[in-house]
Design an enzyme around this catalytic site. Structure first.
Site, short mmCIF file in Angstrom:
data_model
loop_
_atom_site.label_atom_id
_atom_site.label_comp_id
_atom_site.label_asym_id
_atom_site.label_seq_id
_atom_site.Cartn_x
_atom_site.Cartn_y
_atom_site.Cartn_z
N HIS A 6 0.85 -1.21 0.00
CA HIS A 6 0.00 0.00 0.00
C HIS A 6 0.88 1.26 0.00
O HIS A 6 0.61 2.22 -0.72
CB HIS A 6 -0.87 0.06 1.27
N LYS B 22 -16.68 -7.18 5.58
CA LYS B 22 -15.38 -7.67 6.02
C LYS B 22 -15.27 -7.60 7.53
O LYS B 22 -15.58 -6.57 8.13
CB LYS B 22 -14.25 -6.82 5.41
N ARG C 38 -2.31 -5.95 -8.32
CA ARG C 38 -1.16 -6.81 -8.07
C ARG C 38 -1.00 -7.85 -9.15
O ARG C 38 0.06 -8.09 -9.66
CB ARG C 38 -1.32 -7.51 -6.71
N SER D 235 -2.96 -7.72 2.91
CA SER D 235 -3.20 -7.59 4.36
C SER D 235 -3.62 -8.93 4.93
O SER D 235 -3.26 -9.28 6.06
CB SER D 235 -4.30 -6.56 4.63
P1 ADP Z 1 -9.97 -3.49 -0.29
O1 ADP Z 1 -10.72 -4.27 0.74
O2 ADP Z 1 -10.69 -2.25 -0.74
O3 ADP Z 1 -9.45 -4.30 -1.44
P2 ADP Z 1 -7.21 -3.35 0.64
O4 ADP Z 1 -6.69 -2.60 1.82
O5 ADP Z 1 -7.05 -4.82 0.64
O6 ADP Z 1 -8.73 -2.91 0.52
O7 ADP Z 1 -6.56 -2.79 -0.68
C1 ADP Z 1 -6.71 -1.45 -1.05
C2 ADP Z 1 -6.13 -1.26 -2.43
O8 ADP Z 1 -4.72 -1.49 -2.39
C3 ADP Z 1 -6.69 -2.21 -3.47
O9 ADP Z 1 -6.73 -1.55 -4.71
C4 ADP Z 1 -5.66 -3.31 -3.52
O10 ADP Z 1 -5.64 -3.97 -4.78
C5 ADP Z 1 -4.40 -2.53 -3.29
N1 ADP Z 1 -3.35 -3.34 -2.70
C6 ADP Z 1 -3.41 -4.17 -1.63
N2 ADP Z 1 -2.22 -4.77 -1.41
C7 ADP Z 1 -1.39 -4.31 -2.38
C8 ADP Z 1 -0.04 -4.59 -2.73
N3 ADP Z 1 0.71 -5.47 -2.08
N4 ADP Z 1 0.47 -3.94 -3.79
C9 ADP Z 1 -0.29 -3.08 -4.49
N5 ADP Z 1 -1.57 -2.80 -4.24
C10 ADP Z 1 -2.11 -3.40 -3.20
#
Ligand code: ADP
Length: 163
Positions: free
Chosen positions: A19, A43, A92, A130
């Site tokens: 992130h 979630k 990703r 995450s």
């Molecule tokens: P959500 O529940 O909205 O997917 P996340 O916190 O899991 O929330 O992810 C928020 C954003 O960050 C999403 O667009 C996700 O694809 C992106 N994201 C999560 N992990 C990574 C990572 N390792 N690298 C790049 N983008 C990421």
């Protein structure tokens, strides 16, 4: 000159190095980024909103022109309220694509003037999520290459870890 403001919405449960990488790349394109911590009824989160806000703020405080807020409504409404015409999402792998494509087009259907852009993280973060971090932390494994020190400490506190 017009200020280019974008929002970066997500659950951030917790914020990972992936992130952070996305925010570091995006701030080179936008004047300001508002990171929006979602309250997602579908979630079950490990960290509550206040904890996620705190960890996200700490993790991004080395970058200028970043604001971190908690979402109180629809993503497109938040964007509009903050004069942001762009939503940033991270991609990703191809496995992210279906879901992201659906959300992006839905958002554009309800607010035609708001676009979504997808940012690619450094390859070393493409496997990182995450969910993986929470699971590894739960089993007392070292998470220092996935999250920063502050978040690592918070995860250890959550799981009463000794490492
Ligand atoms: P959500 O529940 O909205 O997917 P996340 O916190 O899991 O929330 O992810 C928020 C954003 O960050 C999403 O667009 C996700 O694809 C992106 N994201 C999560 N992990 C990574 C990572 N390792 N690298 C790049 N983008 C990421």
């Amino acid at each position: 000159m017009k200020n280019k403001i974008a929002i970066y919405p997500g659950t951030f449960d917790p914020i990972t190095l992936g992130h952070i990488d996305i925010v570091e790349r995006s701030i080179k394109i936008f004047d300001k980024i508002i990171v929006v911590i979602g309250i997602n009824s579908h979630k079950q989160c490990l960290f509550n909103e206040a904890e996620r806000l705190d960890m996200t703020k700490h993790s991004l405080n080395h970058i200028d022109n970043i604001e971190v807020i908690i979402n109180e409504g629809l993503t497109v409404d938040i964007a509009e309220k903050h004069n942001a015409s762009t939503i940033i999402r991270g991609l990703r792998a191809i496995s992210d694509f279906d879901y992201e494509f659906q959300i992006a087009l839905t958002n554009r259907k309800i607010r035609y003037n708001i676009d979504t852009i997808f940012m690619l993280p450094d390859e070393k973060y493409t496997y990182l999520s995450s969910t993986i971090v929470r699971e590894i932390a739960m089993f007392n494994e070292n998470i220092n290459s996935f999250v920063n020190d502050y978040v690592s400490t918070k995860l250890k506190e959550k799981f009463n870890m000794k490492i």
